[in-house]
Scaffold this active site. Sequence first.
Site, PDB file in Angstrom:
ATOM      1  N   GLY A  20      -0.842   1.728   1.430  1.00 11.89           N
ATOM      2  CA  GLY A  20      -0.741   3.187   1.568  1.00 11.89           C
ATOM      3  C   GLY A  20       0.248   3.633   2.629  1.00 11.89           C
ATOM      4  O   GLY A  20      -0.030   4.587   3.369  1.00 11.89           O
TER       5      GLY A  20
ATOM      6  N   SER B 115       3.030   5.219   2.290  1.00 13.98           N
ATOM      7  CA  SER B 115       3.563   6.572   2.054  1.00 13.98           C
ATOM      8  C   SER B 115       2.602   7.622   2.592  1.00 13.98           C
ATOM      9  O   SER B 115       3.014   8.566   3.284  1.00 13.98           O
ATOM     10  CB  SER B 115       3.758   6.824   0.561  1.00 13.98           C
TER      11      SER B 115
ATOM     12  N   ALA C  79       0.253   7.151   4.841  1.00  7.84           N
ATOM     13  CA  ALA C  79       0.118   7.019   6.294  1.00  7.84           C
ATOM     14  C   ALA C  79       1.301   7.683   7.006  1.00  7.84           C
ATOM     15  O   ALA C  79       1.115   8.380   8.009  1.00  7.84           O
ATOM     16  CB  ALA C  79      -0.016   5.546   6.677  1.00  7.84           C
TER      17      ALA C  79
ATOM     18  N   ASP D 298      -6.409   7.772  -0.217  1.00 11.41           N
ATOM     19  CA  ASP D 298      -5.678   7.113   0.868  1.00 11.41           C
ATOM     20  C   ASP D 298      -5.345   8.102   1.991  1.00 11.41           C
ATOM     21  O   ASP D 298      -5.312   7.731   3.165  1.00 11.41           O
ATOM     22  CB  ASP D 298      -4.414   6.392   0.353  1.00 11.41           C
TER      23      ASP D 298
END
Length: 332
Positions: free
Chosen positions: A110, A112, A114, A155
């Site tokens: 994840g 992107s 984060a 996410d």
Amino acid sequence: MSQISVSAPGKLMLFGEHSVVYGHPCIVTAINQRMQAVVELIDDPFLEIDANDVGVTGYKKPIKEIGRGEIPKGARFVEIAVKNILKNCPYTGGVKITTHSEFSSLFGFGSSSASTICVIKGLSELLDMKLDNMELFDLAYKTVSEIQGTISGFDVAAGIYGGTLYFIKPVHPRGGRTVLLGGVQEEINSIPLIVVYSGIKADTPTLVRHVAKLKQEKPEFVHTIFNTITKLVEKAKTALLEKDWKTAGELMNTNQEYLQSLGVSTEKLDSMINAACRAGAYGAKLSGAGGGDCIIALAPDENREEVKKAIQTAGGIIMNVNTNAPGVQITK
Ligand code: MEV
């Protein structure tokens, strides 16, 4: 203050991928590998991005043009995040963002989401916008779905709240329904997962489209699978809270069977999962969209090493990952 450092954790889906996109619950945990970002306000009215991990160095664009024209893949989430923040803000200066990830964007942890969270958190703090977690979720969710299309936002929730979450997609962007099952020093403070990278990068939007097509062609079949996964997620929630790793592992096996029926597993993922189970794991499953990325397994302490070896022999790369990490944090 014109500069701030922010970090947000990567994530691992434990139960309920794909069905979560259609409003069913999932369980996700934040991991101890993090995305770091330094966010700066600069005088020149430009957006500058350095994200060396994803091949972006010295990217520069006038602020009034952000979100338009060609955007390099590695700069997309950061640029759209900045656009969405500045849209409702009178700020007229520039912004410089430098990101560094403790994990590769290939793993499906994840990165992107984060980096989106770090940018929105950092920039909103610098601009004194005082966003609460729900508002942070809404902006990050809007940003990620603008780029990736249909997503659940699990996410984004993991990156903001951290810990292990029971998550249901927002019906309308208002934070989703996020229940913290355990964070640092709370009910579940670690899950003894074995996390394994398959060596293959998955393309989440393609797999989400595959399931959407199947759902259109065989609505009854997919509906039944999603409802069964929902029941399984509820049982998994109890098992995790009770630290009943055996039951949680067995539920992983069942979840994996349904993911296979949806057509998102692969030969490589299946062979690593079978190797884990043959070597004595309680259970194993793919984690995330399928097609590649990672598998997760739960095994009794006494044969954990044997399980790891069997997975390695099947071509898996064992990752050093802990669960239940804290959510987004300002680090300086
Ligand atoms: C991808 O990691 C998980 C999916 O459920 C998509 C999503 O929830 O956004 C397939």
